[in-house]
Design a protein around this motif. Structure first.
Motif, PDB file in Angstrom:
ATOM      1  N   ASP A   1       8.416  -6.779  -3.562  1.00 60.14           N
ATOM      2  CA  ASP A   1       8.378  -8.127  -2.977  1.00 60.14           C
ATOM      3  C   ASP A   1       6.964  -8.525  -2.566  1.00 60.14           C
ATOM      4  OD1 ASP A   1      11.086  -8.494  -3.290  1.00 60.14           O
ATOM      5  OD2 ASP A   1      11.599  -7.945  -1.230  1.00 60.14           O
ATOM      6  N   ASN A   2       6.122  -7.541  -2.294  1.00 59.26           N
ATOM      7  CA  ASN A   2       4.747  -7.826  -1.866  1.00 59.26           C
ATOM      8  C   ASN A   2       3.798  -8.068  -3.032  1.00 59.26           C
ATOM      9  OD1 ASN A   2       5.291  -7.562   0.908  1.00 59.26           O
ATOM     10  ND2 ASN A   2       5.062  -5.338   0.819  1.00 59.26           N
ATOM     11  N   ILE A   3       4.303  -7.896  -4.265  1.00 54.38           N
ATOM     12  CA  ILE A   3       3.468  -8.111  -5.449  1.00 54.38           C
ATOM     13  C   ILE A   3       3.619  -9.564  -5.892  1.00 54.38           C
ATOM     14  CG2 ILE A   3       3.134  -7.483  -7.871  1.00 54.38           C
ATOM     15  CD1 ILE A   3       4.205  -4.677  -7.143  1.00 54.38           C
ATOM     16  N   PRO A   4       2.518 -10.284  -6.097  1.00 49.78           N
ATOM     17  CA  PRO A   4       2.624 -11.683  -6.537  1.00 49.78           C
ATOM     18  C   PRO A   4       3.291 -11.782  -7.909  1.00 49.78           C
ATOM     19  CG  PRO A   4       0.349 -10.904  -6.700  1.00 49.78           C
ATOM     20  CD  PRO A   4       1.111  -9.855  -5.960  1.00 49.78           C
ATOM     21  N   GLU A   5       3.984 -12.882  -8.139  1.00 49.68           N
ATOM     22  CA  GLU A   5       4.715 -13.067  -9.403  1.00 49.68           C
ATOM     23  C   GLU A   5       3.782 -13.305 -10.575  1.00 49.68           C
ATOM     24  OE1 GLU A   5       7.737 -15.979  -9.047  1.00 49.68           O
ATOM     25  OE2 GLU A   5       8.760 -14.970  -7.389  1.00 49.68           O
ATOM     26  N   THR A   6       2.562 -13.733 -10.295  1.00 51.16           N
ATOM     27  CA  THR A   6       1.561 -13.909 -11.349  1.00 51.16           C
ATOM     28  C   THR A   6       0.264 -13.241 -10.907  1.00 51.16           C
ATOM     29  OG1 THR A   6       0.851 -16.020 -10.427  1.00 51.16           O
ATOM     30  CG2 THR A   6       2.547 -16.098 -12.129  1.00 51.16           C
ATOM     31  N   GLY A   7      -0.573 -12.920 -11.882  1.00 49.86           N
ATOM     32  CA  GLY A   7      -1.824 -12.243 -11.561  1.00 49.86           C
ATOM     33  C   GLY A   7      -1.752 -10.784 -11.957  1.00 49.86           C
ATOM     34  N   GLN A   8      -2.350  -9.914 -11.156  1.00 50.42           N
ATOM     35  CA  GLN A   8      -2.293  -8.496 -11.464  1.00 50.42           C
ATOM     36  C   GLN A   8      -2.238  -7.665 -10.188  1.00 50.42           C
ATOM     37  OE1 GLN A   8      -5.992  -8.211 -13.799  1.00 50.42           O
ATOM     38  NE2 GLN A   8      -6.790  -6.799 -12.253  1.00 50.42           N
ATOM     39  N   PHE A   9      -1.810  -6.424 -10.331  1.00 50.47           N
ATOM     40  CA  PHE A   9      -1.721  -5.529  -9.190  1.00 50.47           C
ATOM     41  C   PHE A   9      -2.031  -4.106  -9.633  1.00 50.47           C
ATOM     42  CE2 PHE A   9       2.448  -5.293 -11.119  1.00 50.47           C
ATOM     43  CZ  PHE A   9       2.896  -3.982 -10.905  1.00 50.47           C
ATOM     44  N   ASP A  10      -2.390  -3.279  -8.659  1.00 54.12           N
ATOM     45  CA  ASP A  10      -2.663  -1.866  -8.909  1.00 54.12           C
ATOM     46  C   ASP A  10      -1.380  -1.087  -8.652  1.00 54.12           C
ATOM     47  OD1 ASP A  10      -3.530   0.756  -9.003  1.00 54.12           O
ATOM     48  OD2 ASP A  10      -4.764   0.632  -7.198  1.00 54.12           O
ATOM     49  N   VAL A  11      -0.843  -0.480  -9.694  1.00 55.21           N
ATOM     50  CA  VAL A  11       0.414   0.273  -9.603  1.00 55.21           C
ATOM     51  C   VAL A  11       0.334   1.383  -8.553  1.00 55.21           C
ATOM     52  CG1 VAL A  11       1.835   1.950 -10.853  1.00 55.21           C
ATOM     53  CG2 VAL A  11       1.251  -0.238 -11.922  1.00 55.21           C
ATOM     54  N   ILE A  12      -0.805   2.064  -8.472  1.00 53.47           N
ATOM     55  CA  ILE A  12      -0.934   3.175  -7.535  1.00 53.47           C
ATOM     56  C   ILE A  12      -0.838   2.673  -6.102  1.00 53.47           C
ATOM     57  CG2 ILE A  12      -2.313   5.174  -6.850  1.00 53.47           C
ATOM     58  CD1 ILE A  12      -1.429   5.150  -9.816  1.00 53.47           C
ATOM     59  N   GLU A  13      -1.637   1.680  -5.779  1.00 50.48           N
ATOM     60  CA  GLU A  13      -1.701   1.154  -4.413  1.00 50.48           C
ATOM     61  C   GLU A  13      -0.417   0.440  -4.011  1.00 50.48           C
ATOM     62  OE1 GLU A  13      -4.984  -1.361  -1.932  1.00 50.48           O
ATOM     63  OE2 GLU A  13      -4.293  -2.260  -3.806  1.00 50.48           O
ATOM     64  N   SER A  14       0.219  -0.248  -4.954  1.00 48.74           N
ATOM     65  CA  SER A  14       1.353  -1.108  -4.615  1.00 48.74           C
ATOM     66  C   SER A  14       2.708  -0.431  -4.696  1.00 48.74           C
ATOM     67  CB  SER A  14       1.365  -2.342  -5.544  1.00 48.74           C
ATOM     68  OG  SER A  14       0.172  -3.082  -5.412  1.00 48.74           O
ATOM     69  N   LEU A  15       2.825   0.651  -5.495  1.00 42.58           N
ATOM     70  CA  LEU A  15       4.140   1.246  -5.706  1.00 42.58           C
ATOM     71  C   LEU A  15       4.117   2.772  -5.782  1.00 42.58           C
ATOM     72  CD1 LEU A  15       7.184   0.933  -6.378  1.00 42.58           C
ATOM     73  CD2 LEU A  15       6.531   0.727  -8.795  1.00 42.58           C
ATOM     74  N   ALA A  16       3.354   3.331  -6.700  1.00 43.75           N
ATOM     75  CA  ALA A  16       3.451   4.763  -6.993  1.00 43.75           C
ATOM     76  C   ALA A  16       3.041   5.639  -5.818  1.00 43.75           C
ATOM     77  CB  ALA A  16       2.599   5.109  -8.217  1.00 43.75           C
ATOM     78  N   HIS A  17       2.068   5.190  -5.025  1.00 43.74           N
ATOM     79  CA  HIS A  17       1.638   5.987  -3.862  1.00 43.74           C
ATOM     80  C   HIS A  17       2.497   5.739  -2.623  1.00 43.74           C
ATOM     81  CE1 HIS A  17      -1.126   8.215  -1.265  1.00 43.74           C
ATOM     82  NE2 HIS A  17      -0.953   7.232  -0.395  1.00 43.74           N
ATOM     83  N   PRO A  18       2.693   4.503  -2.192  1.00 47.00           N
ATOM     84  CA  PRO A  18       3.413   4.303  -0.919  1.00 47.00           C
ATOM     85  C   PRO A  18       4.865   4.757  -0.920  1.00 47.00           C
ATOM     86  CG  PRO A  18       2.954   2.196  -1.995  1.00 47.00           C
ATOM     87  CD  PRO A  18       2.187   3.233  -2.735  1.00 47.00           C
ATOM     88  N   LEU A  19       5.540   4.724  -2.063  1.00 42.75           N
ATOM     89  CA  LEU A  19       6.953   5.118  -2.082  1.00 42.75           C
ATOM     90  C   LEU A  19       7.143   6.610  -1.764  1.00 42.75           C
ATOM     91  CD1 LEU A  19       9.964   4.640  -2.611  1.00 42.75           C
ATOM     92  CD2 LEU A  19       9.508   5.057  -5.047  1.00 42.75           C
ATOM     93  N   PRO A  20       6.550   7.547  -2.518  1.00 42.70           N
ATOM     94  CA  PRO A  20       6.751   8.960  -2.190  1.00 42.70           C
ATOM     95  C   PRO A  20       6.249   9.336  -0.799  1.00 42.70           C
ATOM     96  CG  PRO A  20       5.799   8.716  -4.386  1.00 42.70           C
ATOM     97  CD  PRO A  20       5.725   7.379  -3.728  1.00 42.70           C
ATOM     98  N   VAL A  21       5.168   8.692  -0.355  1.00 39.93           N
ATOM     99  CA  VAL A  21       4.643   8.985   0.982  1.00 39.93           C
ATOM    100  C   VAL A  21       5.663   8.602   2.044  1.00 39.93           C
ATOM    101  CG1 VAL A  21       2.941   8.258   2.696  1.00 39.93           C
ATOM    102  CG2 VAL A  21       2.193   8.889   0.410  1.00 39.93           C
ATOM    103  N   ALA A  22       6.243   7.416   1.903  1.00 40.64           N
ATOM    104  CA  ALA A  22       7.239   6.964   2.883  1.00 40.64           C
ATOM    105  C   ALA A  22       8.452   7.897   2.896  1.00 40.64           C
ATOM    106  CB  ALA A  22       7.665   5.534   2.568  1.00 40.64           C
ATOM    107  N   VAL A  23       8.882   8.339   1.726  1.00 39.29           N
ATOM    108  CA  VAL A  23      10.072   9.194   1.640  1.00 39.29           C
ATOM    109  C   VAL A  23       9.807  10.562   2.261  1.00 39.29           C
ATOM    110  CG1 VAL A  23      11.646  10.365   0.056  1.00 39.29           C
ATOM    111  CG2 VAL A  23      11.010   7.988  -0.371  1.00 39.29           C
ATOM    112  N   ILE A  24       8.682  11.199   1.917  1.00 40.04           N
ATOM    113  CA  ILE A  24       8.422  12.540   2.448  1.00 40.04           C
ATOM    114  C   ILE A  24       8.129  12.489   3.949  1.00 40.04           C
ATOM    115  CG2 ILE A  24       5.927  12.715   2.030  1.00 40.04           C
ATOM    116  CD1 ILE A  24       8.613  15.436   1.402  1.00 40.04           C
TER     117      ILE A  24
END
Length: 406
Positions: free
Chosen positions: A129-152
């Motif tokens: 939801d925090n990723i804009p619908e247009t433009g670009q984003f960094d997968v690591i910063e926006s999804l791949a890193h924060p998800l496992p960190v939050a879970v562990i």
């Protein structure tokens, strides 16, 4: 005709930062060269699938590096080989490994992991939801890193607001898994890793004291209650276990999620297929684990004189297993350099085998399944916005940045 490269030359190419973006041609050279035996270094480098699989399953394969000839020589020379105290159970053998793993395993059972799925889905949706619908984003910063960190963090009971500090320490410590000493005899970044390791152990000890005063519904509190009820667990063992889970619990899953996204974006038909059918996620995850594994190397010590294939390996020698090469062994996998989740049976060693089979495998698969299904559905027309940037790590090879356009 070019002469074949010497073993040492190939291993140095593998360590070269220039190989990080694509180490697989080097792995293929090593695989084609066959097993490398360097008796003067008490080192054996194995890259074939059959040999690596046999070592992981062999009853005389040990994970405790203290059993190696090189470690015993260091002890005899008066060197400190375990400056942080006891290691996590990943680097121990029975009976200590069995005892510690049993205490922790309940927190990673399939039933517990399944119960986490709604929370993981909620975390993923919030991140997307925090990723804009247009433009670009960094997968690591926006999804791949924060998800496992939050879970562990939630599982262990580590405050998420402390994430920048322990993530920074964990990144430094992950480099300690790279085989620079084993391959070259040289240490790189040792002082920085010492500082990071001492800081992280100190941080966990402080957190343990807070949990003693105010227990919570988390693994750290559960381990404290075990310690206080008898002699099964020491404080040093709790710290070492939490340290292991904190690092292993997010570094590898970050790589799995990011590697899966990169592979699908480079083979867009699979991105499109998954966006339409989330049932394809398990096969895509298993193929990612084979094709671009989060853990590229593993090592074992010969606990006795061993024979692996045609190789004789003396007791105390180190066996370095190039898992990323084994996964692309043409003797085991057809078209090994092609990312193809539809290939049917997918064989890999990404989670190991035997008593050290990855405790967190069900959780890693769950997180990746939810993340990959959701991101492809949310952004069906996503595309790469540039080449990925890689961390310097060899063993836990992964990206520092992956830009995607939506």
């Amino acid at each position: 005709m070019t002469a074949p490269a010497e073993p040492q030359e190939l291993l140095l190419k593998l360590l070269d930062p220039a190989s990080r973006a694509n180490p697989y041609p080097v792995y293929r050279q090593i695989l084609d060269s066959g097993p490398m035996q360097m008796p003067e270094s008490t080192l054996h480098v194995l890259s074939g699938f059959t040999e690596c699989d046999e070592v992981l399953r062999h009853p005389d394969s040990c994970s405790d590096r203290m059993k190696s000839t090189s470690a015993q020589q260091a002890v005899a020379a008066g060197e400190a080989v375990r400056p942080f105290g006891p290691p996590g159970f990943l680097f121990l053998d029975p009976p200590d490994h069995t005892r510690l793993r049993k205490l922790v395993s309940k927190a990673f059972s399939p039933k517990v992991v399944k119960a986490l799925e709604p929370d993981i889905s909620g975390l993923v949706d919030g991140l997307l939801d925090n990723i804009p619908e247009t433009g670009q984003f960094d997968v690591i910063e926006s999804l791949a890193h924060p998800l496992p960190v939050a879970v562990i963090c939630r599982l262990l009971g580590v405050p998420i607001e402390d994430e920048p500090q322990f993530s920074s320490a964990s990144t430094v410590l992950a480099q300690g898994l790279d085989p620079f000493v084993t391959f070259t005899g040289e240490t790189q970044g040792l002082e920085e890793r010492m500082r990071a390791g001492l800081w992280l152990r100190g941080y966990l000890r402080e957190l343990l004291e807070r949990r003693r005063a105010q227990p919570a519904d988390d693994l750290m509190s559960a381990l404290i209650s075990v310690e206080e009820s008898g002699d099964q667990l020491t404080e040093d063992e709790i710290v070492a276990t939490c340290n292991l889970l904190l690092i292993a619990g997010h570094e590898t899953t970050v790589n799995l999620i990011a590697n899966g996204i990169l592979a699908m974006l480079r083979n867009h038909e699979h991105w499109t297929a998954l966006s339409a059918d989330p049932g394809l996620a398990p096969a895509i995850i298993e193929e990612t684990l084979r094709y671009d594994p989060p853990v590229q190397l593993a090592s074992r010590v010969a606990g006795a004189d061993m024979t692996i294939g045609d190789l004789r390996i003396p007791k105390g020698d180190i066996m370095m297993l190039l898992l990323a090469a084994a996964h692309r062994d043409p003797a085991t996998t057809e078209r090994p350099d092609v990312f193809d989740p539809t290939r049917g049976q997918i064989r890999h060693l990404a989670f190991g085998h035997g008593p050290h089979f990855c405790l967190g495998a069900p959780l890693a698969r769950m997180e990746a399944m939810v993340a990959l299904s959701a991101v492809t559905k949310r952004f069906p027309n996503a595309r790469l916005a540039g080449e990925p940037v890689y961390k310097p790590h060899v063993t836990l090879r992964g990206m520092a940045r992956l830009d995607v356009a939506v």
